[in-house]
Enzyme design. Structure first.
Site, PDB file in Angstrom:
ATOM      1  N   ALA A   1       0.816  -1.223   0.000  1.00 24.67           N
ATOM      2  CA  ALA A   1       0.000   0.000   0.000  1.00 24.67           C
ATOM      3  C   ALA A   1       0.850   1.275   0.000  1.00 24.67           C
ATOM      4  O   ALA A   1       0.475   2.265  -0.621  1.00 24.67           O
ATOM      5  CB  ALA A   1      -0.944  -0.018   1.195  1.00 24.67           C
ATOM      6  N   THR A   2       1.964   1.266   0.689  1.00 25.27           N
ATOM      7  CA  THR A   2       2.797   2.471   0.718  1.00 25.27           C
ATOM      8  C   THR A   2       3.228   2.830  -0.704  1.00 25.27           C
ATOM      9  O   THR A   2       3.117   3.982  -1.143  1.00 25.27           O
ATOM     10  CB  THR A   2       4.036   2.248   1.614  1.00 25.27           C
ATOM     11  OG1 THR A   2       3.577   1.972   2.940  1.00 25.27           O
ATOM     12  CG2 THR A   2       4.943   3.481   1.626  1.00 25.27           C
TER      13      THR A   2
ATOM     14  N   GLY B   1      -1.359  -6.912   0.337  1.00 24.85           N
ATOM     15  CA  GLY B   1      -1.525  -8.342   0.636  1.00 24.85           C
ATOM     16  C   GLY B   1      -1.534  -8.674   2.116  1.00 24.85           C
ATOM     17  O   GLY B   1      -2.339  -9.483   2.589  1.00 24.85           O
ATOM     18  N   HIS B   2      -0.655  -8.025   2.888  1.00 21.58           N
ATOM     19  CA  HIS B   2      -0.490  -8.509   4.269  1.00 21.58           C
ATOM     20  C   HIS B   2      -1.614  -8.091   5.206  1.00 21.58           C
ATOM     21  O   HIS B   2      -1.651  -8.502   6.365  1.00 21.58           O
ATOM     22  CB  HIS B   2       0.890  -8.121   4.830  1.00 21.58           C
ATOM     23  CG  HIS B   2       1.064  -6.685   5.202  1.00 21.58           C
ATOM     24  ND1 HIS B   2       1.065  -6.274   6.523  1.00 21.58           N
ATOM     25  CD2 HIS B   2       1.266  -5.579   4.478  1.00 21.58           C
ATOM     26  CE1 HIS B   2       1.262  -4.963   6.570  1.00 21.58           C
ATOM     27  NE2 HIS B   2       1.394  -4.520   5.339  1.00 21.58           N
TER      28      HIS B   2
ATOM     29  N   THR C   1      11.871  -6.807 -11.733  1.00 18.96           N
ATOM     30  CA  THR C   1      11.404  -8.148 -12.096  1.00 18.96           C
ATOM     31  C   THR C   1      10.093  -8.463 -11.375  1.00 18.96           C
ATOM     32  O   THR C   1       9.980  -8.266 -10.164  1.00 18.96           O
ATOM     33  CB  THR C   1      12.469  -9.202 -11.713  1.00 18.96           C
ATOM     34  OG1 THR C   1      13.670  -8.867 -12.418  1.00 18.96           O
ATOM     35  CG2 THR C   1      12.030 -10.618 -12.077  1.00 18.96           C
TER      36      THR C   1
ATOM     37  N   CYS D   1       2.288   1.711  12.930  1.00 22.31           N
ATOM     38  CA  CYS D   1       3.300   2.540  12.277  1.00 22.31           C
ATOM     39  C   CYS D   1       3.678   3.711  13.178  1.00 22.31           C
ATOM     40  O   CYS D   1       4.775   4.216  13.124  1.00 22.31           O
ATOM     41  CB  CYS D   1       2.783   3.089  10.958  1.00 22.31           C
ATOM     42  SG  CYS D   1       1.934   1.876   9.986  1.00 22.31           S
TER      43      CYS D   1
HETATM   44  N1  PMP Z   1      -2.623   2.559   4.130  1.00 27.53           N
HETATM   45  C1  PMP Z   1      -3.301   2.119   5.192  1.00 27.53           C
HETATM   46  C2  PMP Z   1      -4.712   2.588   5.402  1.00 27.53           C
HETATM   47  C3  PMP Z   1      -2.717   1.235   6.080  1.00 27.53           C
HETATM   48  O1  PMP Z   1      -3.386   0.812   7.152  1.00 27.53           O
HETATM   49  C4  PMP Z   1      -1.390   0.783   5.840  1.00 27.53           C
HETATM   50  C5  PMP Z   1      -0.702  -0.173   6.780  1.00 27.53           C
HETATM   51  N2  PMP Z   1      -0.733   0.175   8.123  1.00 27.53           N
HETATM   52  C6  PMP Z   1      -0.719   1.276   4.722  1.00 27.53           C
HETATM   53  C7  PMP Z   1      -1.370   2.158   3.887  1.00 27.53           C
HETATM   54  C8  PMP Z   1       0.682   0.822   4.392  1.00 27.53           C
HETATM   55  O2  PMP Z   1       0.596  -0.505   3.951  1.00 27.53           O
HETATM   56  P1  PMP Z   1       1.841  -1.371   3.487  1.00 27.53           P
HETATM   57  O3  PMP Z   1       2.406  -1.955   4.751  1.00 27.53           O
HETATM   58  O4  PMP Z   1       1.262  -2.405   2.588  1.00 27.53           O
HETATM   59  O5  PMP Z   1       2.798  -0.490   2.788  1.00 27.53           O
END
Ligand code: PMP
Length: 378
Positions: free
Chosen positions: A70-71, A198-199, A235, A321
């Site tokens: 997501a980041t 995914g996680h 890749t 985080c």
């Molecule tokens: N967006 C949201 C709303 C999240 O909750 C998170 C993970 N805490 C992230 C982005 C970042 O996700 P990733 O660990 O997959 O980079």
């Protein structure tokens, strides 16, 4: 062990791990190699793109850009769109309650020529539509909002936002769905760009995707071999892509039943916690049952999280985080809490695998801990 910290990360399912190991062992060849084994993986990835769109009920107007999570998706969607389209307008809008991977990107773009608006959220966990109508303009090229908040679980009024953005053809709507998938019933076609990870859905860390309408043009963040239509060089992680697809399909397949089970689990916890004089629940009209947040009135959240951890119960204070920074939650601050309150909240976040029995044990241990520790004001 009781694990109620699933918004931070979930345990990969058996099916995901099996699919990953199978693909990593038997299909390790580079999908961009032109021999038959490379081409086999490449063709399979293209089939997986369609399965991912299908799982989210999206049509062929959309395409999938695989990446690390997501980041990265938030960075590519927002920076990539701004850099490619800034000649059409330089205004971008988000909310004050986004994840740092959106807020920090907005700060970065603010330092690189963007005009930025951070919308307030009201006590119901919604965007004030009149305020939104006032700030959106013909210079607005992007709005980025998370449909479900990662700290408090409230669901924002994305449909209303979409209705307004429709009147601004230059403006695209990016939705960070990292905490929406598997946690809330949602029409993903409201987004022009969507972030998934995914996680968060019993898949693997380091796998995710930005899903976007094909007609949307982006500037890449990574340059190199030109994979993913030149938008994400590197890749292709075939086993990670397989694992993401299995995780997503399984999450969507059992969604209704899982949602109901977790609603019951949350209902039990709310019933047990609502009259506890030591806490105040942060509840909203529209929220996911998979995230339950409450404030501690006299105890320090970090002390309670540690005490629970010593009892083998894993929860978070604010989001994982931010929890190491010991800073107040920007989401609670945005909702009008003071600094002290914004530091002393507990987040329980569930997975489809959690049970009512675990919730019962949680209540028992939590009550004992609250009785035994000294309050912060004493
Ligand atoms: N967006 C949201 C709303 C999240 O909750 C998170 C993970 N805490 C992230 C982005 C970042 O996700 P990733 O660990 O997959 O980079």
């Amino acid at each position: 062990m009781i694990y109620f910290d699933n918004a931070s990360s979930t345990k990969p399912s058996k099916e995901v791990l099996e699919a990953y190991i199978n693909a990593a062992s038997n299909n390790f060849e580079n999908p961009n190699s032109i021999h038959k084994l490379g081409m086999k993986n490449f063709n399979e990835i293209n089939r997986i793109r369609l399965r991912i769109l299908k799982a989210l009920n999206l049509d062929s107007e959309y395409e999938v850009i695989f990446n690390s999570g997501a980041t990265e998706s938030n960075n590519l969607g927002i920076i990539g769109y701004f850099n490619k389209n800034k000649n059409r307008g330089n205004h971008i809008i988000t909310t004050k309650v986004e994840h740092d991977s959106v807020l920090e990107v907005f700060k970065y773009l603010e330092n690189h020529g963007a005009k930025v608006t951070y919308l307030d959220i009201n006590k119901d966990g919604e965007i004030d539509i009149d305020e939104f109508k006032k700030v959106i303009s013909k210079d607005t090229i992007l709005v980025s909002i998370m449909p479900v908040n990662n700290e408090l679980g409230f669901a924002l009024n994305i449909k209303d936002i979409k209705e307004i953005t429709k009147n601004y053809p230059k403006c695209v709507l990016h939705l960070d769905c990292a905490q929406t998938v598997g946690k809330y019933p949602f029409d993903y076609s409201l987004g022009d760009m969507l972030t998934i990870s995914g996680h968060k859905i019993n898949g693997l860390k380091g796998s995710g995707a930005l899903i976007k309408k094909k007609k949307i043009n982006l500037e890449p963040l990574l340059y190199g071999g030109g994979q993913e239509n030149n938008l994400r060089s590197g890749t292709l992680d075939y086993p990670g892509i397989v694992a993401l697809c299995v995780a997503l399909e399984n999450t969507m397949k059992d969604f209704n039943q899982n949602y109901k089970n977790i609603q019951d689990l949350q209902g039990f916890l709310i019933e047990k916690l609502k009259n506890n004089p030591e806490i105040s629940l942060n509840i909203f009209k529209n929220k996911t049952p998979f995230i339950l947040n409450f404030n501690l009135k006299t105890k320090k959240a970090s002390v309670v999280v540690e005490a629970l951890s010593n009892e083998d119960i894993m929860v978070s204070s604010v989001s994982a985080c931010n929890s190491k920074k010991e800073s107040p939650s920007h989401v609670l601050l945005a909702l009008g809490k003071n600094e002290e309150e914004a530091k002393n909240a507990i987040r329980l976040s569930f997975n489809k695998t959690n049970t009512l029995d675990e919730a019962k044990i949680f209540i028992e241990k939590f009550n004992k801990i609250i009785d035994s520790i000294i309050g912060r004001k004493l």
